[in-house]
Design a protein around this motif. Structure first.
Motif, PDB file in Angstrom:
ATOM      1  N   ILE A 178       0.867  -1.177   0.000  1.00 37.30           N
ATOM      2  CA  ILE A 178       0.000   0.000   0.000  1.00 37.30           C
ATOM      3  C   ILE A 178       0.905   1.229   0.000  1.00 37.30           C
ATOM      4  O   ILE A 178       1.672   1.439   0.941  1.00 37.30           O
ATOM      5  CB  ILE A 178      -0.921   0.027   1.238  1.00 37.30           C
ATOM      6  CG1 ILE A 178      -1.816  -1.224   1.282  1.00 37.30           C
ATOM      7  CG2 ILE A 178      -1.763   1.297   1.233  1.00 37.30           C
ATOM      8  CD1 ILE A 178      -2.849  -1.322   0.181  1.00 37.30           C
ATOM      9  N   ASP A 179       0.810   2.005  -1.066  1.00 37.09           N
ATOM     10  CA  ASP A 179       1.645   3.190  -1.243  1.00 37.09           C
ATOM     11  C   ASP A 179       1.006   4.392  -0.549  1.00 37.09           C
ATOM     12  O   ASP A 179      -0.206   4.424  -0.367  1.00 37.09           O
ATOM     13  CB  ASP A 179       1.752   3.462  -2.755  1.00 37.09           C
ATOM     14  CG  ASP A 179       2.950   4.312  -3.106  1.00 37.09           C
ATOM     15  OD1 ASP A 179       3.726   4.681  -2.200  1.00 37.09           O
ATOM     16  OD2 ASP A 179       3.114   4.599  -4.300  1.00 37.09           O
ATOM     17  N   ASP A 180       1.821   5.359  -0.170  1.00 34.33           N
ATOM     18  CA  ASP A 180       1.334   6.610   0.432  1.00 34.33           C
ATOM     19  C   ASP A 180       0.432   6.327   1.628  1.00 34.33           C
ATOM     20  O   ASP A 180      -0.559   7.044   1.851  1.00 34.33           O
ATOM     21  CB  ASP A 180       0.544   7.454  -0.592  1.00 34.33           C
ATOM     22  CG  ASP A 180       1.327   7.734  -1.863  1.00 34.33           C
ATOM     23  OD1 ASP A 180       2.570   7.657  -1.810  1.00 34.33           O
ATOM     24  OD2 ASP A 180       0.701   8.017  -2.898  1.00 34.33           O
ATOM     25  N   PHE A 181       0.771   5.307   2.386  1.00 35.69           N
ATOM     26  CA  PHE A 181      -0.100   4.892   3.479  1.00 35.69           C
ATOM     27  C   PHE A 181      -0.318   6.046   4.457  1.00 35.69           C
ATOM     28  O   PHE A 181       0.622   6.726   4.857  1.00 35.69           O
ATOM     29  CB  PHE A 181       0.462   3.677   4.221  1.00 35.69           C
ATOM     30  CG  PHE A 181      -0.466   3.185   5.294  1.00 35.69           C
ATOM     31  CD1 PHE A 181      -1.586   2.449   4.969  1.00 35.69           C
ATOM     32  CD2 PHE A 181      -0.239   3.503   6.629  1.00 35.69           C
ATOM     33  CE1 PHE A 181      -2.481   2.030   5.951  1.00 35.69           C
ATOM     34  CE2 PHE A 181      -1.119   3.079   7.610  1.00 35.69           C
ATOM     35  CZ  PHE A 181      -2.240   2.340   7.267  1.00 35.69           C
ATOM     36  N   ILE A 201       4.918   4.049   4.272  1.00 34.37           N
ATOM     37  CA  ILE A 201       4.479   5.257   4.978  1.00 34.37           C
ATOM     38  C   ILE A 201       4.831   6.487   4.152  1.00 34.37           C
ATOM     39  O   ILE A 201       5.985   6.678   3.757  1.00 34.37           O
ATOM     40  CB  ILE A 201       5.110   5.351   6.387  1.00 34.37           C
ATOM     41  CG1 ILE A 201       4.753   4.099   7.201  1.00 34.37           C
ATOM     42  CG2 ILE A 201       4.640   6.624   7.092  1.00 34.37           C
ATOM     43  CD1 ILE A 201       5.271   4.123   8.629  1.00 34.37           C
ATOM     44  N   ASP A 202       3.832   7.313   3.911  1.00 34.79           N
ATOM     45  CA  ASP A 202       4.003   8.475   3.042  1.00 34.79           C
ATOM     46  C   ASP A 202       5.029   9.457   3.611  1.00 34.79           C
ATOM     47  O   ASP A 202       5.122   9.647   4.825  1.00 34.79           O
ATOM     48  CB  ASP A 202       2.670   9.189   2.851  1.00 34.79           C
ATOM     49  CG  ASP A 202       2.753  10.212   1.738  1.00 34.79           C
ATOM     50  OD1 ASP A 202       2.877   9.790   0.574  1.00 34.79           O
ATOM     51  OD2 ASP A 202       2.719  11.425   2.022  1.00 34.79           O
ATOM     52  N   ARG A 203       5.737  10.101   2.700  1.00 31.10           N
ATOM     53  CA  ARG A 203       6.814  10.989   3.149  1.00 31.10           C
ATOM     54  C   ARG A 203       6.316  12.237   3.862  1.00 31.10           C
ATOM     55  O   ARG A 203       7.083  12.890   4.572  1.00 31.10           O
ATOM     56  CB  ARG A 203       7.725  11.356   1.990  1.00 31.10           C
ATOM     57  CG  ARG A 203       7.154  12.287   0.973  1.00 31.10           C
ATOM     58  CD  ARG A 203       8.288  12.958   0.195  1.00 31.10           C
ATOM     59  NE  ARG A 203       7.745  13.879  -0.775  1.00 31.10           N
ATOM     60  CZ  ARG A 203       7.415  13.550  -2.022  1.00 31.10           C
ATOM     61  NH1 ARG A 203       7.600  12.324  -2.447  1.00 31.10           N
ATOM     62  NH2 ARG A 203       6.926  14.454  -2.844  1.00 31.10           N
ATOM     63  N   VAL A 235       9.584   3.073   4.853  1.00 31.28           N
ATOM     64  CA  VAL A 235       9.381   4.507   5.057  1.00 31.28           C
ATOM     65  C   VAL A 235       9.920   5.277   3.861  1.00 31.28           C
ATOM     66  O   VAL A 235      11.073   5.097   3.463  1.00 31.28           O
ATOM     67  CB  VAL A 235      10.071   4.979   6.357  1.00 31.28           C
ATOM     68  CG1 VAL A 235       9.911   6.488   6.515  1.00 31.28           C
ATOM     69  CG2 VAL A 235       9.484   4.252   7.555  1.00 31.28           C
ATOM     70  N   GLU A 236       9.066   6.122   3.317  1.00 33.08           N
ATOM     71  CA  GLU A 236       9.440   6.884   2.125  1.00 33.08           C
ATOM     72  C   GLU A 236       9.940   8.267   2.491  1.00 33.08           C
ATOM     73  O   GLU A 236       9.566   8.824   3.523  1.00 33.08           O
ATOM     74  CB  GLU A 236       8.203   7.108   1.249  1.00 33.08           C
ATOM     75  CG  GLU A 236       7.603   5.892   0.658  1.00 33.08           C
ATOM     76  CD  GLU A 236       6.596   6.300  -0.425  1.00 33.08           C
ATOM     77  OE1 GLU A 236       6.958   6.170  -1.599  1.00 33.08           O
ATOM     78  OE2 GLU A 236       5.491   6.741  -0.089  1.00 33.08           O
ATOM     79  N   GLY A 237      10.749   8.839   1.625  1.00 35.07           N
ATOM     80  CA  GLY A 237      11.104  10.255   1.743  1.00 35.07           C
ATOM     81  C   GLY A 237      12.087  10.585   2.838  1.00 35.07           C
ATOM     82  O   GLY A 237      12.054  11.676   3.401  1.00 35.07           O
TER      83      GLY A 237
HETATM   84 CA    CA Z   1       4.596   6.788  -2.215  1.00 30.96          CA
END
Ligand code: CA
Ligand code: C2E
Ligand code: CA
Ligand code: CA
Length: 279
Positions: A178-181, A201-203, A235-237
């Motif tokens: 799941i992207d941009d959670f 997890i969204d940035r 974890v993104e970003g």
């Molecule tokens: Ca994303």
């Protein structure tokens, strides 16, 4: 003042026409872009900070426009959705990413999981599962090395349909993330219905994580919920060492972000990651 107002109005109209024209031109260019081989896939590594190893790579499309230069997906994906071109472009990205991942296995003995973004409309495509199966066969990539990223927004659609599609994909053996959670405004109940493996997890939650206690709490809570649901977290970003250190303290070990590496072309990715020069 009146005179000026009139001029203004005419200017605005010309501006509007120009905008429409530019939009049409871009749409025409986009239609030709596949045939002209103007799309490129960039790759961004995903790192396990415990081991320091790259375990995955996200495939991110770019459009190399002859006059506009490198066009980012944020600028043309919406247009591609609007015009229906998204299906062909996405299929190309999926095939190219699988081909590249397999090539890294064969030629460099590097086994990365490759993550490919699925748009919501792509997910609605009737033959999605067949397409994925065909592409895996064709490229020789084992399904366990393919991760499909979907957003929470698909949970807004017909739940039975989504569950059945995801279950078929799971039976193929591919991973689902799941992207941009956390940004989707959807109920969390889908987490127990969908056969998913990873929350990204969204940035937006990471940006101020070292200064905003709310963000820190949210990420900590997602981490602990994911753990009890047996889900992986990426974890993104992640951009700074301070963010990285905080994530380490709450045992978020899998990260992706500019701190390590921005998305780069395949050759550059090889130079940085396969050759082992990443920090
Ligand atoms: Ca994303
Ligand atoms: P996304 O899936 O959330 O991808 C991550 C985006 O965050 C990428 O932007 C990446 O360059 C950027 N990013 C990564 N690390 C950092 C960081 O540390 N700081 C900051 N500020 N940004 C970071 P990009 O490549 O411009 O892609 C934007 C969006 O376009 C993607 O968001 C995804 O939703 C969509 N997209 C990209 N490629 C594809 C594709 O092949 N198919 C579909 N359907 N969508 C795509
Ligand atoms: Ca993504
Ligand atoms: Ca995003």
């Amino acid at each position: 003042a009146k005179e000026q107002g009139k001029n203004n109005f005419q200017w605005n109209r010309a501006g509007k026409n120009e905008q429409v024209f530019a939009h049409m031109e871009l749409e025409n260019d986009l239609r030709k872009a596949l045939d002209l081989r103007q799309f490129v896939v960039y790759y961004q590594p995903q790192i396990n900070i415990q081991t320091g190893l790259v375990f995955g790579v996200e495939a991110l499309v770019r459009w190399l426009h002859p006059e506009r230069g490198l066009v980012s997906p944020g600028q043309f994906i919406p247009l591609a959705e609007e015009t229906g071109l998204i299906a062909q472009i996405s299929e190309w990205v999926l095939r190219e990413a699988c081909r590249q991942a397999r090539q890294w296995q064969v030629e460099k003995s590097q086994y990365f999981k490759v993550s490919v973004n699925l748009s919501s409309s792509q997910f609605q495509q009737i033959n999605l599962v067949d397409k994925v199966r065909d592409i895996l066969r064709e490229t020789g990539l084992h399904p366990q090395y393919l991760d499909l990223e979907i957003t929470e927004s698909i949970a807004m659609h017909n739940i039975d349909y989504v569950v059945s599609k995801l279950t078929q994909l799971e039976h193929l053996g591919v991973h689902i993330s799941i992207d941009d959670f956390g940004t989707g405004f959807s109920s969390l109940s889908y987490l127990k219905k969908f056969p998913i493996h990873t929350l990204k997890i969204d940035r937006s939650f990471i940006q101020d994580i070292t200064t905003d206690p709310d963000d820190a709490s949210i990420v900590t809570a997602i981490r602990s919920m994911a753990r009890s649901l047996n889900l992986d977290v990426v974890v993104e970003g992640v951009e700074t060492i301070e963010q990285l250190e905080f994530l380490r303290t709450i045992e978020c070990d899998k990260v992706q972000g500019f701190y390590y590496c921005k998305p780069v072309p395949a050759r550059e990715f090889e130079r940085l990651v396969v050759a082992g020069t990443l920090k």
